[in-house]
Design a protein around this motif. Structure first.
Motif, PDB file in Angstrom:
ATOM      1  N   LEU A   4      53.393  55.764  66.167  1.00  0.00           N
ATOM      2  CA  LEU A   4      53.876  56.788  65.409  1.00  0.00           C
ATOM      3  C   LEU A   4      53.160  57.064  64.204  1.00  0.00           C
ATOM      4  CD1 LEU A   4      57.770  56.829  65.140  1.00  0.00           C
ATOM      5  CD2 LEU A   4      56.194  58.515  66.372  1.00  0.00           C
ATOM      6  N   GLU A   5      52.824  58.209  63.879  1.00  0.00           N
ATOM      7  CA  GLU A   5      51.863  58.451  62.682  1.00  0.00           C
ATOM      8  C   GLU A   5      52.541  59.931  61.855  1.00  0.00           C
ATOM      9  OE1 GLU A   5      47.731  58.255  63.524  1.00  0.00           O
ATOM     10  OE2 GLU A   5      47.264  58.538  61.311  1.00  0.00           O
ATOM     11  N   ALA A   6      52.703  59.591  60.526  1.00  0.00           N
ATOM     12  CA  ALA A   6      53.494  60.800  60.037  1.00  0.00           C
ATOM     13  C   ALA A   6      52.279  61.241  58.967  1.00  0.00           C
ATOM     14  CB  ALA A   6      54.749  60.640  59.187  1.00  0.00           C
ATOM     15  N   LYS A   7      52.164  62.654  58.903  1.00  0.00           N
ATOM     16  CA  LYS A   7      51.250  63.015  57.896  1.00  0.00           C
ATOM     17  C   LYS A   7      51.938  64.274  56.950  1.00  0.00           C
ATOM     18  CE  LYS A   7      47.076  62.054  60.584  1.00  0.00           C
ATOM     19  NZ  LYS A   7      46.384  62.732  61.665  1.00  0.00           N
ATOM     20  N   LYS A   8      52.202  64.211  55.693  1.00  0.00           N
ATOM     21  CA  LYS A   8      52.667  64.885  54.862  1.00  0.00           C
ATOM     22  C   LYS A   8      53.885  65.295  55.455  1.00  0.00           C
ATOM     23  CE  LYS A   8      49.371  66.479  51.793  1.00  0.00           C
ATOM     24  NZ  LYS A   8      49.137  67.580  51.015  1.00  0.00           N
ATOM     25  N   ALA A  46      55.905  62.524  53.255  1.00  0.00           N
ATOM     26  CA  ALA A  46      55.661  60.988  53.952  1.00  0.00           C
ATOM     27  C   ALA A  46      54.546  60.999  55.074  1.00  0.00           C
ATOM     28  CB  ALA A  46      57.154  60.858  54.663  1.00  0.00           C
ATOM     29  N   GLU A  47      53.666  59.771  54.378  1.00  0.00           N
ATOM     30  CA  GLU A  47      52.558  59.624  55.190  1.00  0.00           C
ATOM     31  C   GLU A  47      52.733  58.012  55.591  1.00  0.00           C
ATOM     32  OE1 GLU A  47      49.248  60.929  55.077  1.00  0.00           O
ATOM     33  OE2 GLU A  47      49.713  62.648  53.952  1.00  0.00           O
ATOM     34  N   PHE A  48      52.794  57.755  56.708  1.00  0.00           N
ATOM     35  CA  PHE A  48      52.820  56.444  57.238  1.00  0.00           C
ATOM     36  C   PHE A  48      52.112  56.315  58.745  1.00  0.00           C
ATOM     37  CE2 PHE A  48      56.933  58.003  57.765  1.00  0.00           C
ATOM     38  CZ  PHE A  48      57.210  57.903  59.006  1.00  0.00           C
ATOM     39  N   SER A  49      51.847  55.097  59.221  1.00  0.00           N
ATOM     40  CA  SER A  49      51.634  54.965  60.584  1.00  0.00           C
ATOM     41  C   SER A  49      52.318  53.615  61.029  1.00  0.00           C
ATOM     42  CB  SER A  49      50.194  55.185  60.970  1.00  0.00           C
ATOM     43  OG  SER A  49      49.430  53.534  60.809  1.00  0.00           O
ATOM     44  N   ILE A  50      52.823  53.682  61.984  1.00  0.00           N
ATOM     45  CA  ILE A  50      53.414  52.561  62.572  1.00  0.00           C
ATOM     46  C   ILE A  50      52.796  52.113  63.624  1.00  0.00           C
ATOM     47  CG2 ILE A  50      55.819  51.654  63.377  1.00  0.00           C
ATOM     48  CD1 ILE A  50      57.104  53.894  61.971  1.00  0.00           C
ATOM     49  N   GLU A  51      52.615  50.540  63.858  1.00  0.00           N
ATOM     50  CA  GLU A  51      51.709  50.032  64.930  1.00  0.00           C
ATOM     51  C   GLU A  51      53.081  49.795  66.084  1.00  0.00           C
ATOM     52  OE1 GLU A  51      48.697  49.825  64.948  1.00  0.00           O
ATOM     53  OE2 GLU A  51      48.613  51.071  62.935  1.00  0.00           O
ATOM     54  N   SER A  52      52.321  49.755  67.186  1.00  0.00           N
ATOM     55  CA  SER A  52      53.185  49.425  68.449  1.00  0.00           C
ATOM     56  C   SER A  52      53.703  48.045  68.187  1.00  0.00           C
ATOM     57  CB  SER A  52      52.383  49.534  69.707  1.00  0.00           C
ATOM     58  OG  SER A  52      53.137  49.040  70.722  1.00  0.00           O
ATOM     59  N   GLY A  53      54.814  47.630  68.343  1.00  0.00           N
ATOM     60  CA  GLY A  53      55.416  46.328  68.558  1.00  0.00           C
ATOM     61  C   GLY A  53      55.836  45.797  66.879  1.00  0.00           C
ATOM     62  N   LEU A  72      63.815  62.856  61.517  1.00  0.00           N
ATOM     63  CA  LEU A  72      62.762  63.616  61.582  1.00  0.00           C
ATOM     64  C   LEU A  72      61.746  63.069  62.724  1.00  0.00           C
ATOM     65  CD1 LEU A  72      61.260  64.378  57.921  1.00  0.00           C
ATOM     66  CD2 LEU A  72      62.791  65.666  59.379  1.00  0.00           C
ATOM     67  N   LEU A  73      61.847  61.791  63.043  1.00  0.00           N
ATOM     68  CA  LEU A  73      61.199  61.075  64.012  1.00  0.00           C
ATOM     69  C   LEU A  73      61.513  61.281  65.476  1.00  0.00           C
ATOM     70  CD1 LEU A  73      60.771  57.380  62.473  1.00  0.00           C
ATOM     71  CD2 LEU A  73      59.288  59.395  62.068  1.00  0.00           C
ATOM     72  N   LEU A  85      52.753  62.368  64.804  1.00  0.00           N
ATOM     73  CA  LEU A  85      52.170  62.243  66.085  1.00  0.00           C
ATOM     74  C   LEU A  85      52.758  60.929  67.003  1.00  0.00           C
ATOM     75  CD1 LEU A  85      48.416  62.541  64.990  1.00  0.00           C
ATOM     76  CD2 LEU A  85      49.806  64.069  66.128  1.00  0.00           C
ATOM     77  N   PHE A  86      52.907  60.958  68.044  1.00  0.00           N
ATOM     78  CA  PHE A  86      53.614  59.897  69.013  1.00  0.00           C
ATOM     79  C   PHE A  86      52.388  59.626  69.863  1.00  0.00           C
ATOM     80  CE2 PHE A  86      55.338  58.852  73.066  1.00  0.00           C
ATOM     81  CZ  PHE A  86      55.853  57.471  72.891  1.00  0.00           C
ATOM     82  N   ASN A  87      51.827  58.403  70.031  1.00  0.00           N
ATOM     83  CA  ASN A  87      50.674  58.016  70.675  1.00  0.00           C
ATOM     84  C   ASN A  87      49.489  59.033  70.532  1.00  0.00           C
ATOM     85  OD1 ASN A  87      51.469  55.396  71.415  1.00  0.00           O
ATOM     86  ND2 ASN A  87      52.356  56.124  73.252  1.00  0.00           N
TER      87      ASN A  87
END
Ligand SMILES: Nc1ncnc2c1ncn2[C@@H]1O[C@H](COP(=O)(O)OP(=O)(O)OP(=O)(O)O)[C@@H](O)[C@H]1O
Ligand SMILES: [Mg+2]
Lengths: 401, 279
Positions: A4-8, A46-53, A72-73, A85-87
């Motif tokens: 998962l990746e969030a941009k602004k 919000a800006e972040f990226s979540i790694e799988s697992g 929002l996710l 972005l999801f994958n």
């Protein structure tokens, strides 16, 4: 790769929310925007990226936007602007049908007040997500039973939610979230309504499930201890903005600003720091050396005992100066005189557990990893220093390991 | 102040004329359905001996309630039979049931629409207030114009008067479903219809049943008025007794209505309680 990746990613509540975007970009505060435009900033770029697992923890004070962000996710709340972005695929571009598939297959949710359907039995609750996908009755019952077993509630399938305790209800909530086998699980203060003991159990269970099932978990809490305990990454929110993202250690040791500092200042380090943080280098000798070498080593290094290891650093025992002297006199090997009972622990056992263990032992505690190799040693003084809140130096030392 | 009077009455009458001229076939069709339902129910209720019907009601009361309710049902219906009012009471029951069934068939979907859209709710709330407060006699006239004398306009005006609680309480029942549950249903990827049938309606059932109970009671309260435009039944007996000044006969017929009302009320209330217990 990030799952998962969030941009602004931004959410403004109120009429004509887009009006507030330029204000946010100018850096106006939530209060100021509310005063000037009557719009509430829920989540601010919000800006972040979540790694799988990963277990990604979002924390912050009440009203800081945690629930909004997590919604929002899966678009339970529609973002005002930004990208998600999801994958790698754009979640905000999904049409209603694609969004349903995303929610059904890829992203589950567990709620603070459980949100179990009161008119359905436990098993019917768990199979809800499967039922609406049109999975055939027998198959979905099987899958739901599997999920129920996972949370340790087999036998309760025909009870109604109101017949269960809070802790059990939340287990059902968890089983329901897991039944579809989604890659991502969103948990909005999922344990907040539980009393402290049950809560700790649930945390343990979650961690255990996590190692078994390798889900990506987005976990909201306003409890720092909980965040530090289960989080791989922690995002701290204030007034809708993420003020810092980092590992638990980073949050504790390098707070980005005063807000984070205040958040972490009265954390109990003994519940956060582990043996690997407090351990020092162990003085060792390989088993094929004689007592004379051992005594020489002790003199050289200024210690009164040595850990006896084999060539691959597997711990075999402990030899003291007296032991070595005795061996020399009777011309025996180290193997015959060493103490084989040595207190040991694993690198990630918490210091407060370790402290209890050390209370009645005179010896330092050897730290042994999964493969049985000696990684270091924890002495009582270091633990005491950590418990006295003097953990910074420890962490710096520990990280270099 | 010497403004001309707004010709509201003229407007309404020309609308009525227009409807009558242009929508005649539609009214005939509605008339056919309603008339058919009432007559069908009436034939059923009066086609079997009273004792069979009484037995059925008693068993139902026993099943839903306790022996007390069964006993009341038994005695009440026997009194009606004894007073010689069985036939007209069954005619009234057919009318009331028809009005109630049609109210549910139309009212529940409208209630659902209102629950899902604030615009719909804002449109319907004043309309429902209007329907309940406008004196029933006023819409008897157009009902007769469109549907002629007889039981059909009686059912129509009963529906207009009695449908609001079903709509209101369906709307309320669905809106009262806790937001968290709705959120959960959405989070798992329910379609709107799945959400409605698997979550909202089941949870709203007790509230909707309370609305249906009120609808039945209200349509029962319309039977005397309906009889004035030719609907047959005990209402007719009351109406005739009043116009002829025969207090005794009026009282007997009135008692039959009261007994029917109590039985219908208790039975539907028991259904409400049962659904409540379930959810
Ligand atoms: N539906 C809504 N309409 C308007 N404002 C909202 C809405 N939902 C949330 N907000 C506002 O957005 C901000 C963030 O709320 P949110 O519920 O995300 O906070 P939170 O961090 O989850 O708080 P808590 O710890 O109390 O659950 C608050 O100022 C809140 O008032
Ligand atoms: Mg919240």
């Amino acid at each position: 790769m990030a799952i998962l990746e969030a941009k602004k990613l931004t959410k403004i509540f109120g009429d004509d929310p887009k009006k507030a975007i330029p204000l946010l970009e100018k850096g106006w505060s939530k209060d100021k925007i509310l005063k000037e435009s009557k719009l509430t900033v829920g989540v601010n770029q919000a800006e972040f990226s979540i790694e799988s697992g990963q277990i990604f923890v979002i924390m912050g004070l009440s009203g800081s936007g945690k629930s909004t962000l997590v919604r929002l996710l899966n678009r339970l709340i529609e973002p005002t602007t930004g990208q998600l972005l999801f994958n790698g695929s754009d979640v905000l571009r999904m049409n209603p049908e694609q969004l349903r598939q995303y929610r059904r297959k890829h992203i589950g949710m567990v709620f603070q007040k459980f949100a179990l359907f009161p008119h359905r039995t436990v098993i019917q609750n768990i199979e809800y997500g499967l039922e609406i996908q049109g999975i055939e009755k027998k198959k979905r019952r099987e899958m739901a039973m599997e999920s129920l077993k996972l949370v340790g509630l087999s036998g309760y399938e025909d009870s109604y939610p109101h017949q269960l305790s809070g802790g059990m209800q939340q287990r059902v909530g968890l089983a329901r979230g897991l039944a579809n086998d989604p890659e991502i699980l969103l948990m909005d203060e999922a344990f907040s309504a539980l009393d402290p003991l049950i809560r700790k159990d649930m945390q343990d269970e979650l961690l255990e499930l996590q190692t078994k099932m390798k889900k990506t978990i987005v976990f909201i809490t306003h409890d720092l201890d909980e965040a530090l305990r289960i989080g791989d990454q922690i995002a701290l929110m204030k007034d809708g903005s993420i003020v810092q993202i980092g590992t638990p250690e980073e949050i504790l040791m390098q707070p980005a600003n005063k807000y984070v500092e205040r958040f972490v200042e009265d954390v109990d380090l003994s519940k956060v720091l582990t043996a690997s943080h407090a351990m020092e280098k162990a003085e060792t000798i390989t088993i094929d050396r004689g007592p004379r070498v051992a005594l020489q080593f002790m003199r050289d290094r200024g210690v009164s005992s040595l850990y006896v290891v084999d060539r691959s650093m597997t711990l075999l025992g402990l030899v003291s100066a007296e032991d070595a002297a005795a061996a020399l006199k009777d011309s025996k090997g180290l193997e015959d005189v060493m103490q084989k009972e040595v207190p040991i622990t694993s690198p990630d056992s918490l210091l407060n557990e370790l402290f209890e263990m050390m209370g009645n032992a005179k010896l330092p505690v050897a730290v042994i990893d999964d493969t049985g190799r000696l990684r270091g040693v924890v002495i009582k003084g270091a633990v005491l220093a950590a418990l006295a809140g003097n953990g910074n130096s420890l962490l710096d030392g520990g990280d270099s390991e | 102040m010497n403004l001309p009077k707004i010709p509201l009455a003229d407007w309404i009458e020309s609308i009525e004329k227009w409807l009558e001229n242009n929508l005649g076939p539609l009214f005939d069709f509605i008339s056919l359905i309603i008339g058919g339902t009432v007559n069908g129910l009436d034939d059923m209720l009066r086609g079997v001996p009273p004792l069979v019907i009484i037995a059925l009601f008693v068993v139902l009361a026993w099943f839903l309630g306790k022996w007390k309710m069964a006993l009341f049902t038994l005695i009440g219906l026997l009194i009606i039979e004894n007073l010689g009012l069985w036939g007209p009471t069954m005619q009234t029951l057919a009318l009331v049931l028809t009005a109630a069934i049609i109210s549910v068939v139309i009212g529940v979907p409208i209630g659902i629409l209102c629950a899902n859209s604030n615009v719909m709710q804002r449109i319907f709330t004043p309309l429902l207030d209007f329907m309940q407060t406008m004196p029933a006699f006023v819409y008897l006239l157009p009902a007769v114009t469109f549907f002629r004398l007889g039981v059909v306009p009686g059912v129509i005006s009963s529906i207009i008067f009695a449908i609001p609680p079903t709509i209101r309480l369906t709307n309320l029942g669905i809106r009262q479903v806790p937001g968290e549950l709705v959120e959960a249903a959405d989070a798992f990827g329910s379609t709107p219809l799945q959400k409605l049938f698997k979550l909202q309606l089941p949870i709203a059932v007790p509230t909707i049943m309370a609305g249906i109970n009120q609808t039945i009671m209200l349509s029962l309260s319309m039977v005397v008025i309906a009889s004035m435009i030719g609907a047959q039944g005990v209402g007719e007996y009351v109406y005739r007794a009043v116009t002829q000044g025969r207090t005794g006969v009026g009282f007997e017929a009135g008692l039959a209505i009261v007994i029917l009302a109590i039985i219908l009320d208790r039975l539907t209330q028991k259904v409400v309680q049962r659904t409540e217990k379930k959810s």
